[in-house]
Design a protein around this motif. Structure first.
Motif, PDB file in Angstrom:
ATOM      1  N   LEU A   1       0.835  -1.199   0.000  1.00 38.40           N
ATOM      2  CA  LEU A   1       0.000   0.000   0.000  1.00 38.40           C
ATOM      3  C   LEU A   1       0.872   1.253   0.000  1.00 38.40           C
ATOM      4  O   LEU A   1       0.607   2.200  -0.748  1.00 38.40           O
ATOM      5  CB  LEU A   1      -0.943  -0.014   1.202  1.00 38.40           C
ATOM      6  N   ASP A   2       1.929   1.261   0.794  1.00 37.07           N
ATOM      7  CA  ASP A   2       2.823   2.420   0.822  1.00 37.07           C
ATOM      8  C   ASP A   2       3.464   2.656  -0.545  1.00 37.07           C
ATOM      9  O   ASP A   2       3.590   3.798  -0.994  1.00 37.07           O
ATOM     10  CB  ASP A   2       3.916   2.246   1.875  1.00 37.07           C
ATOM     11  N   GLY A   3       3.877   1.568  -1.204  1.00 35.09           N
ATOM     12  CA  GLY A   3       4.484   1.693  -2.532  1.00 35.09           C
ATOM     13  C   GLY A   3       3.505   2.229  -3.553  1.00 35.09           C
ATOM     14  O   GLY A   3       3.850   3.059  -4.396  1.00 35.09           O
ATOM     15  N   LEU A   4       2.264   1.761  -3.475  1.00 33.05           N
ATOM     16  CA  LEU A   4       1.226   2.237  -4.389  1.00 33.05           C
ATOM     17  C   LEU A   4       0.981   3.733  -4.189  1.00 33.05           C
ATOM     18  O   LEU A   4       0.971   4.506  -5.151  1.00 33.05           O
ATOM     19  CB  LEU A   4      -0.068   1.450  -4.175  1.00 33.05           C
ATOM     20  N   ILE A   5       0.813   4.134  -2.936  1.00 28.04           N
ATOM     21  CA  ILE A   5       0.538   5.539  -2.640  1.00 28.04           C
ATOM     22  C   ILE A   5       1.717   6.415  -3.049  1.00 28.04           C
ATOM     23  O   ILE A   5       1.528   7.496  -3.625  1.00 28.04           O
ATOM     24  CB  ILE A   5       0.142   5.728  -1.163  1.00 28.04           C
ATOM     25  N   ALA A   6       2.941   5.963  -2.792  1.00 31.98           N
ATOM     26  CA  ALA A   6       4.118   6.742  -3.194  1.00 31.98           C
ATOM     27  C   ALA A   6       4.153   6.931  -4.706  1.00 31.98           C
ATOM     28  O   ALA A   6       4.458   8.026  -5.193  1.00 31.98           O
ATOM     29  CB  ALA A   6       5.400   6.048  -2.707  1.00 31.98           C
ATOM     30  N   THR A   7       3.818   5.892  -5.445  1.00 27.87           N
ATOM     31  CA  THR A   7       3.808   5.984  -6.910  1.00 27.87           C
ATOM     32  C   THR A   7       2.741   6.963  -7.380  1.00 27.87           C
ATOM     33  O   THR A   7       2.985   7.770  -8.282  1.00 27.87           O
ATOM     34  CB  THR A   7       3.587   4.585  -7.524  1.00 27.87           C
ATOM     35  N   LEU A   8       1.566   6.905  -6.766  1.00 25.53           N
ATOM     36  CA  LEU A   8       0.495   7.833  -7.125  1.00 25.53           C
ATOM     37  C   LEU A   8       0.897   9.278  -6.825  1.00 25.53           C
ATOM     38  O   LEU A   8       0.670  10.177  -7.648  1.00 25.53           O
ATOM     39  CB  LEU A   8      -0.795   7.480  -6.374  1.00 25.53           C
ATOM     40  N   ARG A   9       1.498   9.485  -5.692  1.00 24.74           N
ATOM     41  CA  ARG A   9       1.931  10.844  -5.321  1.00 24.74           C
ATOM     42  C   ARG A   9       2.980  11.368  -6.294  1.00 24.74           C
ATOM     43  O   ARG A   9       2.929  12.528  -6.700  1.00 24.74           O
ATOM     44  CB  ARG A   9       2.488  10.850  -3.906  1.00 24.74           C
ATOM     45  N   GLU A  10       3.944  10.515  -6.642  1.00 23.52           N
ATOM     46  CA  GLU A  10       4.998  10.927  -7.570  1.00 23.52           C
ATOM     47  C   GLU A  10       4.420  11.345  -8.916  1.00 23.52           C
ATOM     48  O   GLU A  10       4.943  12.250  -9.570  1.00 23.52           O
ATOM     49  CB  GLU A  10       6.003   9.803  -7.771  1.00 23.52           C
ATOM     50  N   ALA A  11       3.336  10.701  -9.321  1.00 19.19           N
ATOM     51  CA  ALA A  11       2.695  11.028 -10.599  1.00 19.19           C
ATOM     52  C   ALA A  11       1.735  12.210 -10.476  1.00 19.19           C
ATOM     53  O   ALA A  11       1.199  12.674 -11.483  1.00 19.19           O
ATOM     54  CB  ALA A  11       1.952   9.802 -11.133  1.00 19.19           C
ATOM     55  N   GLY A  12       1.489  12.662  -9.267  1.00 22.61           N
ATOM     56  CA  GLY A  12       0.575  13.788  -9.067  1.00 22.61           C
ATOM     57  C   GLY A  12      -0.891  13.406  -9.207  1.00 22.61           C
ATOM     58  O   GLY A  12      -1.739  14.262  -9.476  1.00 22.61           O
ATOM     59  N   VAL A  13      -1.209  12.130  -8.987  1.00 20.90           N
ATOM     60  CA  VAL A  13      -2.595  11.659  -9.100  1.00 20.90           C
ATOM     61  C   VAL A  13      -3.439  12.318  -8.008  1.00 20.90           C
ATOM     62  O   VAL A  13      -3.048  12.371  -6.847  1.00 20.90           O
ATOM     63  CB  VAL A  13      -2.647  10.114  -8.989  1.00 20.90           C
ATOM     64  N   THR A  14      -4.613  12.825  -8.415  1.00 16.45           N
ATOM     65  CA  THR A  14      -5.514  13.460  -7.459  1.00 16.45           C
ATOM     66  C   THR A  14      -6.685  12.561  -7.071  1.00 16.45           C
ATOM     67  O   THR A  14      -7.308  12.774  -6.035  1.00 16.45           O
ATOM     68  CB  THR A  14      -6.068  14.782  -8.016  1.00 16.45           C
ATOM     69  N   ARG A  15      -6.975  11.564  -7.936  1.00 16.52           N
ATOM     70  CA  ARG A  15      -8.084  10.658  -7.619  1.00 16.52           C
ATOM     71  C   ARG A  15      -7.810   9.285  -8.214  1.00 16.52           C
ATOM     72  O   ARG A  15      -7.484   9.150  -9.395  1.00 16.52           O
ATOM     73  CB  ARG A  15      -9.390  11.197  -8.166  1.00 16.52           C
ATOM     74  N   LEU A  16      -7.948   8.256  -7.369  1.00 13.09           N
ATOM     75  CA  LEU A  16      -7.818   6.875  -7.808  1.00 13.09           C
ATOM     76  C   LEU A  16      -9.211   6.343  -8.108  1.00 13.09           C
ATOM     77  O   LEU A  16     -10.120   6.465  -7.282  1.00 13.09           O
ATOM     78  CB  LEU A  16      -7.165   6.026  -6.719  1.00 13.09           C
ATOM     79  N   VAL A  17      -9.372   5.768  -9.291  1.00  9.55           N
ATOM     80  CA  VAL A  17     -10.659   5.221  -9.712  1.00  9.55           C
ATOM     81  C   VAL A  17     -10.519   3.705  -9.755  1.00  9.55           C
ATOM     82  O   VAL A  17      -9.817   3.150 -10.589  1.00  9.55           O
ATOM     83  CB  VAL A  17     -11.078   5.767 -11.092  1.00  9.55           C
ATOM     84  N   ASP A  18     -11.179   3.053  -8.826  1.00 10.03           N
ATOM     85  CA  ASP A  18     -11.124   1.602  -8.667  1.00 10.03           C
ATOM     86  C   ASP A  18     -12.084   0.978  -9.676  1.00 10.03           C
ATOM     87  O   ASP A  18     -13.293   1.174  -9.587  1.00 10.03           O
ATOM     88  CB  ASP A  18     -11.534   1.268  -7.235  1.00 10.03           C
ATOM     89  N   VAL A  19     -11.538   0.254 -10.658  1.00 12.71           N
ATOM     90  CA  VAL A  19     -12.378  -0.342 -11.695  1.00 12.71           C
ATOM     91  C   VAL A  19     -12.518  -1.857 -11.509  1.00 12.71           C
ATOM     92  O   VAL A  19     -12.802  -2.584 -12.454  1.00 12.71           O
ATOM     93  CB  VAL A  19     -11.896   0.006 -13.126  1.00 12.71           C
ATOM     94  N   ARG A  20     -12.381  -2.317 -10.265  1.00 15.82           N
ATOM     95  CA  ARG A  20     -12.705  -3.710  -9.950  1.00 15.82           C
ATOM     96  C   ARG A  20     -14.213  -3.794  -9.759  1.00 15.82           C
ATOM     97  O   ARG A  20     -14.800  -2.911  -9.133  1.00 15.82           O
ATOM     98  CB  ARG A  20     -12.003  -4.150  -8.664  1.00 15.82           C
ATOM     99  N   GLU A  21     -14.840  -4.837 -10.276  1.00 14.92           N
ATOM    100  CA  GLU A  21     -16.273  -4.972 -10.031  1.00 14.92           C
ATOM    101  C   GLU A  21     -16.525  -5.126  -8.538  1.00 14.92           C
ATOM    102  O   GLU A  21     -17.427  -4.499  -7.977  1.00 14.92           O
ATOM    103  CB  GLU A  21     -16.869  -6.160 -10.796  1.00 14.92           C
ATOM    104  N   LEU A  22     -15.730  -5.968  -7.905  1.00 18.49           N
ATOM    105  CA  LEU A  22     -15.814  -6.174  -6.459  1.00 18.49           C
ATOM    106  C   LEU A  22     -14.557  -5.589  -5.846  1.00 18.49           C
ATOM    107  O   LEU A  22     -13.465  -6.109  -6.060  1.00 18.49           O
ATOM    108  CB  LEU A  22     -15.922  -7.665  -6.128  1.00 18.49           C
ATOM    109  N   ALA A  23     -14.693  -4.533  -5.104  1.00 13.00           N
ATOM    110  CA  ALA A  23     -13.533  -3.839  -4.541  1.00 13.00           C
ATOM    111  C   ALA A  23     -13.089  -4.510  -3.243  1.00 13.00           C
ATOM    112  O   ALA A  23     -12.963  -3.892  -2.196  1.00 13.00           O
ATOM    113  CB  ALA A  23     -13.861  -2.365  -4.326  1.00 13.00           C
ATOM    114  N   ASN A  24     -12.884  -5.823  -3.334  1.00  9.66           N
ATOM    115  CA  ASN A  24     -12.425  -6.629  -2.210  1.00  9.66           C
ATOM    116  C   ASN A  24     -11.000  -7.071  -2.488  1.00  9.66           C
ATOM    117  O   ASN A  24     -10.575  -7.131  -3.635  1.00  9.66           O
ATOM    118  CB  ASN A  24     -13.278  -7.887  -2.048  1.00  9.66           C
ATOM    119  N   SER A  25     -10.296  -7.424  -1.454  1.00  7.83           N
ATOM    120  CA  SER A  25      -8.954  -7.969  -1.628  1.00  7.83           C
ATOM    121  C   SER A  25      -8.576  -8.746  -0.382  1.00  7.83           C
ATOM    122  O   SER A  25      -8.922  -8.345   0.731  1.00  7.83           O
ATOM    123  CB  SER A  25      -7.933  -6.857  -1.861  1.00  7.83           C
ATOM    124  N   ARG A  26      -7.864  -9.822  -0.584  1.00  7.40           N
ATOM    125  CA  ARG A  26      -7.302 -10.566   0.551  1.00  7.40           C
ATOM    126  C   ARG A  26      -6.047  -9.865   1.056  1.00  7.40           C
ATOM    127  O   ARG A  26      -5.579 -10.163   2.138  1.00  7.40           O
ATOM    128  CB  ARG A  26      -6.960 -11.995   0.122  1.00  7.40           C
TER     129      ARG A  26
END
Length: 155
Positions: free
Chosen positions: A16-41
């Motif tokens: 999760l930290d790596g994902l967020i760091a990558t998003l921040r580096e790219a200047g992403v303002t909104r993450l759009v979750d395109v999973r039908e079921l937004a679940n994860s193990r």
């Protein structure tokens, strides 16, 4: 003024930290979750936990179920039948609800730095590439595929 690119990212193999760091580096303002079921193990990647972590990082979150792969498409993907998954998802993407979601994201993407999220690390093996192509075509956007590291160390 040129529109911001449309980003995509998969969280397979990422923290999760790596994902967020990558998003921040790219200047992403909104993450759009395109999973039908937004679940994860995987800890931190289910809808509520992900939304809360992104909020703490100053990144918005939206789950757009209409742009997720239906169960038979997910089964085809798990079985390695990529062409079948793409055919099944293509039928979903052609639907009224999905087309409305594509149009809304295309409009938003001209003003904000959006990133489409799904599981698969390789965008070529994930339906998010098909979503990104549809949104980019509708909004005149370029596509950039982000690849988070396994952790945020060294970022």
């Amino acid at each position: 003024m040129q529109a911001a690119p449309l980003f995509t990212i998969g969280y397979e193999g990422a923290t999760l930290d790596g994902l967020i760091a990558t998003l921040r580096e790219a200047g992403v303002t909104r993450l759009v979750d395109v999973r039908e079921l937004a679940n994860s193990r995987r800890p931190g990647f289910a809808k509520r936990a992900l939304s809360e972590a992104l909020g703490r990082a100053g990144i918005g979150y939206a789950h757009v179920r209409a742009l997720g792969t239906p169960p038979e498409g997910r089964a085809a993907a798990r079985a390695g039948r990529s062409a079948e998954m793409k055919r099944i998802f293509g039928a979903r993407l052609a639907g009224i609800e999905a087309q409305a979601a594509v149009a809304a994201l295309a409009a938003e993407g001209r003003e904000a730095r959006l990133c489409l999220l799904c599981l698969e690390a390789d965008p070529a093996q994930c339906h998010r590439s098909l979503v990104a192509e549809a949104v980019a075509a509708a909004g005149g956007l370029g596509i950039v595929h982000l690849h988070p590291g396994a952790d945020s160390a060294g970022r």
